[in-house]
Every structure is written in structure tokens, then in C-alpha cells.
Design a protein around this motif. Sequence first.
Motif, PDB file in Angstrom:
ATOM      1  N   GLY A 131       0.826  -1.154   0.042  1.00  0.00           N
ATOM      2  CA  GLY A 131       0.094   0.116  -0.041  1.00  0.00           C
ATOM      3  C   GLY A 131       0.693   1.278  -0.151  1.00  0.00           C
ATOM      4  N   LEU A 132       2.203   1.164   0.172  1.00  0.00           N
ATOM      5  CA  LEU A 132       3.027   2.384   0.118  1.00  0.00           C
ATOM      6  C   LEU A 132       4.045   2.474  -1.059  1.00  0.00           C
ATOM      7  CD1 LEU A 132       3.723   4.882   1.819  1.00  0.00           C
ATOM      8  CD2 LEU A 132       5.466   3.530   3.156  1.00  0.00           C
ATOM      9  N   TRP A 133       4.011   3.462  -1.860  1.00  0.00           N
ATOM     10  CA  TRP A 133       4.751   3.555  -2.881  1.00  0.00           C
ATOM     11  C   TRP A 133       5.707   4.677  -2.870  1.00  0.00           C
ATOM     12  CZ3 TRP A 133       3.966   0.300  -7.075  1.00  0.00           C
ATOM     13  CH2 TRP A 133       2.777  -0.900  -7.001  1.00  0.00           C
ATOM     14  N   LEU A 134       6.714   4.797  -3.388  1.00  0.00           N
ATOM     15  CA  LEU A 134       7.974   5.738  -3.478  1.00  0.00           C
ATOM     16  C   LEU A 134       8.126   5.890  -4.926  1.00  0.00           C
ATOM     17  CD1 LEU A 134      10.158   7.403  -2.131  1.00  0.00           C
ATOM     18  CD2 LEU A 134      11.436   5.510  -2.542  1.00  0.00           C
ATOM     19  N   PHE A 135       8.164   7.448  -5.425  1.00  0.00           N
ATOM     20  CA  PHE A 135       8.539   7.800  -6.642  1.00  0.00           C
ATOM     21  C   PHE A 135       9.877   7.963  -6.712  1.00  0.00           C
ATOM     22  CE2 PHE A 135       3.986   8.556  -6.111  1.00  0.00           C
ATOM     23  CZ  PHE A 135       3.429   8.471  -7.425  1.00  0.00           C
ATOM     24  N   ALA A 136      10.263   7.998  -8.003  1.00  0.00           N
ATOM     25  CA  ALA A 136      11.863   8.482  -8.258  1.00  0.00           C
ATOM     26  C   ALA A 136      12.066   9.747  -7.871  1.00  0.00           C
ATOM     27  CB  ALA A 136      11.928   8.245  -9.633  1.00  0.00           C
ATOM     28  N   PRO A 137      13.494  10.025  -7.409  1.00  0.00           N
ATOM     29  CA  PRO A 137      13.797  11.413  -7.008  1.00  0.00           C
ATOM     30  C   PRO A 137      13.488  12.307  -8.298  1.00  0.00           C
ATOM     31  CG  PRO A 137      15.598  10.072  -6.524  1.00  0.00           C
ATOM     32  CD  PRO A 137      14.423   9.100  -7.445  1.00  0.00           C
ATOM     33  N   GLN A 152      14.421  19.386  -5.831  1.00  0.00           N
ATOM     34  CA  GLN A 152      16.143  19.142  -5.547  1.00  0.00           C
ATOM     35  C   GLN A 152      16.234  17.797  -5.203  1.00  0.00           C
ATOM     36  OE1 GLN A 152      14.225  22.014  -3.925  1.00  0.00           O
ATOM     37  NE2 GLN A 152      14.494  23.021  -5.597  1.00  0.00           N
ATOM     38  N   GLY A 153      15.970  16.867  -5.924  1.00  0.00           N
ATOM     39  CA  GLY A 153      16.021  15.416  -5.779  1.00  0.00           C
ATOM     40  C   GLY A 153      15.076  14.899  -4.682  1.00  0.00           C
ATOM     41  N   GLY A 154      14.103  15.510  -4.146  1.00  0.00           N
ATOM     42  CA  GLY A 154      13.132  15.087  -3.176  1.00  0.00           C
ATOM     43  C   GLY A 154      12.139  13.919  -3.533  1.00  0.00           C
ATOM     44  N   SER A 155      11.956  13.319  -2.631  1.00  0.00           N
ATOM     45  CA  SER A 155      11.070  12.187  -2.442  1.00  0.00           C
ATOM     46  C   SER A 155       9.673  12.373  -2.332  1.00  0.00           C
ATOM     47  CB  SER A 155      11.467  11.016  -1.309  1.00  0.00           C
ATOM     48  OG  SER A 155      12.997  10.689  -1.524  1.00  0.00           O
ATOM     49  N   SER A 156       8.678  11.563  -3.227  1.00  0.00           N
ATOM     50  CA  SER A 156       7.235  11.716  -2.997  1.00  0.00           C
ATOM     51  C   SER A 156       6.778  10.313  -2.717  1.00  0.00           C
ATOM     52  CB  SER A 156       6.786  12.283  -4.210  1.00  0.00           C
ATOM     53  OG  SER A 156       7.195  13.631  -4.504  1.00  0.00           O
ATOM     54  N   TRP A 157       5.695  10.255  -2.196  1.00  0.00           N
ATOM     55  CA  TRP A 157       5.048   8.928  -1.570  1.00  0.00           C
ATOM     56  C   TRP A 157       3.715   9.035  -1.996  1.00  0.00           C
ATOM     57  CZ3 TRP A 157       8.570   5.621   1.114  1.00  0.00           C
ATOM     58  CH2 TRP A 157       9.635   6.184   1.625  1.00  0.00           C
ATOM     59  N   LEU A 158       3.118   7.587  -2.149  1.00  0.00           N
ATOM     60  CA  LEU A 158       1.669   7.564  -2.371  1.00  0.00           C
ATOM     61  C   LEU A 158       1.417   6.278  -1.424  1.00  0.00           C
ATOM     62  CD1 LEU A 158      -0.799   7.645  -5.191  1.00  0.00           C
ATOM     63  CD2 LEU A 158      -0.469   5.491  -3.993  1.00  0.00           C
ATOM     64  N   LEU A 159       0.200   6.612  -0.705  1.00  0.00           N
ATOM     65  CA  LEU A 159      -0.107   5.708   0.229  1.00  0.00           C
ATOM     66  C   LEU A 159      -1.771   5.367  -0.237  1.00  0.00           C
ATOM     67  CD1 LEU A 159      -0.093   4.065   3.125  1.00  0.00           C
ATOM     68  CD2 LEU A 159      -1.352   5.922   4.080  1.00  0.00           C
ATOM     69  N   GLU A 160      -1.967   4.241  -0.647  1.00  0.00           N
ATOM     70  CA  GLU A 160      -3.306   3.622  -1.144  1.00  0.00           C
ATOM     71  C   GLU A 160      -4.522   3.813  -0.025  1.00  0.00           C
ATOM     72  OE1 GLU A 160      -2.947  -0.272  -2.368  1.00  0.00           O
ATOM     73  OE2 GLU A 160      -1.323  -0.039  -3.619  1.00  0.00           O
ATOM     74  N   ALA A 161      -5.589   4.105  -0.500  1.00  0.00           N
ATOM     75  CA  ALA A 161      -6.846   4.356   0.126  1.00  0.00           C
ATOM     76  C   ALA A 161      -7.062   3.463   1.205  1.00  0.00           C
ATOM     77  CB  ALA A 161      -8.147   4.799  -0.506  1.00  0.00           C
ATOM     78  N   ALA A 162      -6.933   2.215   0.624  1.00  0.00           N
ATOM     79  CA  ALA A 162      -7.289   0.961   1.757  1.00  0.00           C
ATOM     80  C   ALA A 162      -6.407   0.695   3.023  1.00  0.00           C
ATOM     81  CB  ALA A 162      -6.848  -0.272   0.884  1.00  0.00           C
TER      82      ALA A 162
END
Length: 238
Positions: free
Chosen positions: A18-24, A29-39
Motif C-alpha cells: 500500500g505504500l509507494w515511492l516515486f523516483a527522485p 532538488q532530488g526530493g522524494s514523493s510517496w503515495l499511500l493507497e486508500a485501503a
Amino acid sequence: MQAPPPEPGRPPQLVLPGLWLFAPSRDTQGGSSWLLEAAHSGLAGDLLVDCPGYSQANLDWLRARPLGGTVVMTSREGHGRCRRLQEAIGWDVLVQEQEAYLLPGVSGLRRFGAESRLAPGVALLWTPGPTPGAAVLHVAGPTLNVLFCGRLLLPVGPGALAPLRTARTFHWPRQLRSLARLRRWLPEGSPHWIACGGGLGALRGQKLVAGGAALLAGLDLEEGLNVPAGPLGARREG
């Protein structure tokens, strides 16, 4: 002038169920973005924490999400190309009110103040210091207990995060006071995991930091008020 097409990019990777990490992203500035699934949050849609790079792979992946969602900003450092992303996927954007003015023309823009509770176990806390409108998102969902700390804490080694004073820091003493408030605000024993919004290189291949509650408890914030720059270490024993 017509905007250039998005670069190809690569889709996010699954870190935990349920937890995803996007490429920098070069846009942050090379930051990290995340996605948490609704479930895994109990919400009606996904939570996208900070803007990932504006790539075709990311756009295709986000458009395919079955429930849509909300983009949650942890600070101005994570805005990236927010307006273009929002236009492409149509999700609402939630931002701390101090930094809403930085997102003119963004449709579906929502603001919050000192705190915001999105659902039981899903809450935002304003933590100024790294930037005026910095915030953290804590999700104590059915299967995950994770703190999305933005850039309030940054990697300083494998399994280690600390507040860092940099040339971009808005207000160092306020950052340390925000951390002290965060420790009081979090439920006892939380979080199990911390997901950082900065670059993750210092984690040496790790994505998440385990033992988040112990890590936060071990920061010596009083000593940090007298540190001119660099990372805060763990509290010394004895």
C-alpha cells in the motif's frame, strides 16, 4: 509557448503493501514523493505526499489509480510542478495556509492551519522551521503506522534521520520547537516508520526508517539550539 512534453521517467516502486515511492525529482532538488493507497488509510482516495516528477510514467500511473486522491504538501520544497500535475490528474491539493500563495491558479486547492484531521488516524500538523508552512502527515491506518516528515528530518546515515540546518532553512529554533511539539502530538509508540521527503541517498539503499518513535525520542533538541549547523545527534547517555 506550448509546454514541452513530459520526460518518460519511470513509475513508482512498492516499498510496503500500500505504500509507494516515486523516483527522485529534479523539480524538488532530488526530493522524494510517496503515495499511500486508500485501503491503508481508511480514506476514500489515495494520499500523494508531495509532487513527484512530471514524467509520463508518473502521469500514466496516477491516472490509472481507481479512486483518485489528494495531493498533500509537506512544504514549499515539495511543490515541484504542482499546477501542471494537478491539471493532468485532477486531484485536490492540500497545503498549509502559510504557503498557499505559492500555488496560484491551482484548482481544487485546500488550506489547513495548525492541525487538520482528515479521518480517524490520519492527521496533519503544522511544523514550521524548514519552511514557513512545513507540515507532517501521520497515518495510523489499519495496517501501517507511518509519519511522512517532509524535510523536518533528513537522512544522515543508514537508518538515521535528524534535523539539519541548511542554507535554505527558514527558522532553526522554530524547527527544533516543532520537533518537540511533534513528539507531544504523536500517539504513544508512534510512528513505526518514517518516510522522508528529502533525498534518500544517505540511507544507502533503504527507503523507510524503522523505529520512528525511538528515533524521535532520542533527539537532543535542547543541545541542538546551540548547534550552528549540521545534524543533531542522538541524546548522550550518562
